[in-house]
Design a protein around this motif. Sequence first.
Motif, PDB file in Angstrom:
ATOM      1  N   SER A 174      56.120  57.948  38.883  1.00 52.24           N
ATOM      2  CA  SER A 174      56.617  56.570  38.958  1.00 52.24           C
ATOM      3  C   SER A 174      55.505  55.572  38.671  1.00 52.24           C
ATOM      4  CB  SER A 174      57.201  56.293  40.347  1.00 52.24           C
ATOM      5  OG  SER A 174      58.329  57.086  40.593  1.00 52.24           O
ATOM      6  N   LEU A 175      54.347  55.770  39.295  1.00 52.96           N
ATOM      7  CA  LEU A 175      53.226  54.855  39.093  1.00 52.96           C
ATOM      8  C   LEU A 175      52.712  54.907  37.665  1.00 52.96           C
ATOM      9  CD1 LEU A 175      51.482  55.490  42.505  1.00 52.96           C
ATOM     10  CD2 LEU A 175      52.383  53.290  41.735  1.00 52.96           C
ATOM     11  N   ASN A 176      52.693  56.087  37.056  1.00 52.37           N
ATOM     12  CA  ASN A 176      52.291  56.199  35.655  1.00 52.37           C
ATOM     13  C   ASN A 176      53.247  55.454  34.745  1.00 52.37           C
ATOM     14  OD1 ASN A 176      49.978  58.287  34.620  1.00 52.37           O
ATOM     15  ND2 ASN A 176      50.613  58.733  36.721  1.00 52.37           N
ATOM     16  N   VAL A 177      54.544  55.593  34.982  1.00 57.17           N
ATOM     17  CA  VAL A 177      55.542  54.890  34.170  1.00 57.17           C
ATOM     18  C   VAL A 177      55.348  53.379  34.295  1.00 57.17           C
ATOM     19  CG1 VAL A 177      58.010  54.402  33.893  1.00 57.17           C
ATOM     20  CG2 VAL A 177      57.239  56.759  34.270  1.00 57.17           C
ATOM     21  N   LEU A 178      55.151  52.912  35.521  1.00 56.26           N
ATOM     22  CA  LEU A 178      55.000  51.475  35.758  1.00 56.26           C
ATOM     23  C   LEU A 178      53.689  50.939  35.185  1.00 56.26           C
ATOM     24  CD1 LEU A 178      56.312  51.525  39.423  1.00 56.26           C
ATOM     25  CD2 LEU A 178      57.364  50.221  37.569  1.00 56.26           C
ATOM     26  N   ILE A 179      52.595  51.632  35.466  1.00 52.29           N
ATOM     27  CA  ILE A 179      51.284  51.144  35.035  1.00 52.29           C
ATOM     28  C   ILE A 179      51.142  51.202  33.523  1.00 52.29           C
ATOM     29  CG2 ILE A 179      48.795  51.623  35.112  1.00 52.29           C
ATOM     30  CD1 ILE A 179      49.289  52.651  38.030  1.00 52.29           C
ATOM     31  N   LYS A 180      51.449  52.340  32.936  1.00 54.33           N
ATOM     32  CA  LYS A 180      51.242  52.509  31.499  1.00 54.33           C
ATOM     33  C   LYS A 180      52.325  51.811  30.679  1.00 54.33           C
ATOM     34  CE  LYS A 180      48.580  56.723  32.108  1.00 54.33           C
ATOM     35  NZ  LYS A 180      48.458  58.178  31.867  1.00 54.33           N
ATOM     36  N   GLY A 181      53.452  51.512  31.311  1.00 54.66           N
ATOM     37  CA  GLY A 181      54.483  50.748  30.623  1.00 54.66           C
ATOM     38  C   GLY A 181      54.200  49.256  30.598  1.00 54.66           C
ATOM     39  N   LEU A 182      53.439  48.781  31.597  1.00 56.45           N
ATOM     40  CA  LEU A 182      53.178  47.346  31.730  1.00 56.45           C
ATOM     41  C   LEU A 182      51.829  46.921  31.169  1.00 56.45           C
ATOM     42  CD1 LEU A 182      53.848  44.524  32.938  1.00 56.45           C
ATOM     43  CD2 LEU A 182      52.745  45.321  35.060  1.00 56.45           C
ATOM     44  N   ILE A 183      50.783  47.669  31.491  1.00 58.54           N
ATOM     45  CA  ILE A 183      49.416  47.211  31.243  1.00 58.54           C
ATOM     46  C   ILE A 183      49.002  47.482  29.800  1.00 58.54           C
ATOM     47  CG2 ILE A 183      47.026  47.381  32.004  1.00 58.54           C
ATOM     48  CD1 ILE A 183      49.012  46.204  34.065  1.00 58.54           C
ATOM     49  N   LYS A 184      48.443  46.467  29.167  1.00 58.90           N
ATOM     50  CA  LYS A 184      48.030  46.563  27.764  1.00 58.90           C
ATOM     51  C   LYS A 184      46.555  46.131  27.626  1.00 58.90           C
ATOM     52  CE  LYS A 184      52.288  47.489  26.421  1.00 58.90           C
ATOM     53  NZ  LYS A 184      52.910  47.617  27.756  1.00 58.90           N
ATOM     54  N   LYS A 185      46.006  46.375  26.480  1.00 61.47           N
ATOM     55  CA  LYS A 185      44.629  45.998  26.184  1.00 61.47           C
ATOM     56  C   LYS A 185      44.396  44.517  26.505  1.00 61.47           C
ATOM     57  CE  LYS A 185      41.242  45.891  22.404  1.00 61.47           C
ATOM     58  NZ  LYS A 185      40.994  46.214  20.965  1.00 61.47           N
ATOM     59  N   GLY A 186      43.288  44.232  27.184  1.00 60.85           N
ATOM     60  CA  GLY A 186      42.959  42.860  27.545  1.00 60.85           C
ATOM     61  C   GLY A 186      43.475  42.437  28.907  1.00 60.85           C
ATOM     62  N   ASP A 187      44.332  43.266  29.534  1.00 59.75           N
ATOM     63  CA  ASP A 187      44.859  42.935  30.854  1.00 59.75           C
ATOM     64  C   ASP A 187      43.859  43.293  31.947  1.00 59.75           C
ATOM     65  OD1 ASP A 187      47.251  42.008  29.844  1.00 59.75           O
ATOM     66  OD2 ASP A 187      48.317  43.904  30.112  1.00 59.75           O
ATOM     67  N   HIS A 188      44.016  42.625  33.088  1.00 59.10           N
ATOM     68  CA  HIS A 188      43.182  42.863  34.264  1.00 59.10           C
ATOM     69  C   HIS A 188      44.082  43.240  35.429  1.00 59.10           C
ATOM     70  CE1 HIS A 188      41.013  41.226  37.940  1.00 59.10           C
ATOM     71  NE2 HIS A 188      40.142  42.096  37.461  1.00 59.10           N
ATOM     72  N   ILE A 189      43.654  44.246  36.209  1.00 55.06           N
ATOM     73  CA  ILE A 189      44.424  44.748  37.347  1.00 55.06           C
ATOM     74  C   ILE A 189      43.570  44.620  38.604  1.00 55.06           C
ATOM     75  CG2 ILE A 189      45.714  46.709  38.285  1.00 55.06           C
ATOM     76  CD1 ILE A 189      45.547  47.951  35.443  1.00 55.06           C
ATOM     77  N   ILE A 190      44.213  44.343  39.726  1.00 58.85           N
ATOM     78  CA  ILE A 190      43.536  44.335  41.019  1.00 58.85           C
ATOM     79  C   ILE A 190      44.128  45.440  41.888  1.00 58.85           C
ATOM     80  CG2 ILE A 190      43.004  43.020  43.097  1.00 58.85           C
ATOM     81  CD1 ILE A 190      43.307  40.473  41.470  1.00 58.85           C
ATOM     82  N   VAL A 191      43.246  46.236  42.511  1.00 57.13           N
ATOM     83  CA  VAL A 191      43.659  47.279  43.444  1.00 57.13           C
ATOM     84  C   VAL A 191      42.848  47.112  44.731  1.00 57.13           C
ATOM     85  CG1 VAL A 191      44.253  48.888  41.594  1.00 57.13           C
ATOM     86  CG2 VAL A 191      41.947  48.942  42.581  1.00 57.13           C
ATOM     87  N   SER A 192      43.182  47.878  45.746  1.00 59.58           N
ATOM     88  CA  SER A 192      42.378  47.914  46.965  1.00 59.58           C
ATOM     89  C   SER A 192      41.408  49.084  46.881  1.00 59.58           C
ATOM     90  CB  SER A 192      43.274  48.067  48.198  1.00 59.58           C
ATOM     91  OG  SER A 192      43.659  49.429  48.369  1.00 59.58           O
ATOM     92  N   SER A 193      40.479  49.134  47.819  1.00 58.89           N
ATOM     93  CA  SER A 193      39.527  50.248  47.842  1.00 58.89           C
ATOM     94  C   SER A 193      40.095  51.469  48.557  1.00 58.89           C
ATOM     95  CB  SER A 193      38.223  49.812  48.527  1.00 58.89           C
ATOM     96  OG  SER A 193      38.421  49.554  49.899  1.00 58.89           O
ATOM     97  N   MET A 194      41.384  51.429  48.902  1.00 55.75           N
ATOM     98  CA  MET A 194      42.005  52.536  49.631  1.00 55.75           C
ATOM     99  C   MET A 194      42.966  53.347  48.766  1.00 55.75           C
ATOM    100  SD  MET A 194      40.517  52.114  52.467  1.00 55.75           S
ATOM    101  CE  MET A 194      41.322  53.377  53.425  1.00 55.75           C
TER     102      MET A 194
END
Length: 382
Positions: free
Chosen positions: A77-97
């Motif tokens: 599910s996370l792969n489908v969402l992340i790789k379907g949405l995020i493109k070159k030049g985009d920035h993502i924020i995650v937590s350290s957990m």
Amino acid sequence: MKSVYLDNAATSFPKAIGVSKSILNYLDNIGCNVNRGAYSSSFEAENIVFETRELICKLFNFDKEENVVFTKNVTESLNVLIKGLIKKGDHIIVSSMEHNAVMRPINSLTKQGVEFCRVQCSVFGELNASDLIKNIKPNTKAVIMTHASNVCGTILNLEEIGKICRDNNIFFIIDSAQTAGFLNVDYKKLNADAIAFTGHKSLLGPQGIGGFVVSDKLVDEMSTFIEGGTGSLSEHEIQPDYMPDKFEAGTLNIPGIYGLNASLKYLFEEGIDSIREKELNLLNVFLEKVNNIENIRVIGKSGIEGRTALVSIDFKEYDNAAISYKLYEDFGIMTRCGLHCAPFAHKTLGTFPDGTVRFSFSHFNTIDEVNYTINSIVKCLK
């Protein structure tokens, strides 16, 4: 020798009452595919699949059954969402957990010109929402975060994070692997754009079935990840762009959906609040007793507030792996030792690279099992 299963954060056992019966009924009496056949058994299977989408909507306080997508687990599910949405030049924020289910897809995308930053959590696994604001950039496309740590059990304050995302027009994607079925995970209160889930943990269903709920706004931004037959628009050699077919190419895990259907009905009948209360009571007894044992360091929060029903322990003067092995070999107690597929979480908690021994409880566990585990730990340390 007793057999005590305390690895429910990896996968729950036993499963909800009725799960195996539901799967067996499908395999023995239904057996067919959905969206392909115009006969009664196919229609019956289609009804169960749709009913399960409805149950998922109820679980997450979500309104659109067609935007419930089935996958094989939360990682897919996370792969489908992340790789379907995020493109070159985009920035993502995650937590350290974050779990590697988030970090490995993101790190893979950095090779294609994607950036990410981590919001550092405390040594207790807690997230300060104001630290998120400091990391927002003009090209920040999404915040992707776990709802609770699979290492120390700390629940992140995602409701506040969701408001920040909404105010800044940033997509908010939640990994609910450790909370769906334990907390009331409310899509609307969390201001989520997507919630990824898996069936085999606190939802008490079988392995091999998961999915996500997703907003129309996010669907419009996403490209497909897997393409193929859907039983719809078969005259065209391009993937349908309507839901859920856009993201459900190929044959669904229908036995898994039957099992998930039964487990969700069990959860609603028993009550998620009731299940959580029992699990936290078991954890509380465990923590009160384990905190009095020498040469043990409880990782993360010391009490049961703001956490799930798991605890990681560092056996300070011992090899954690040896203790985990001895607990099973000599006492039949099943735990999870190591880095739990979340290396940066362990760095945050100060337990990298040795990891911890994780004890994770189910409402099917008993006080007798907790006491037996405590006594077994004491014997391991002699």
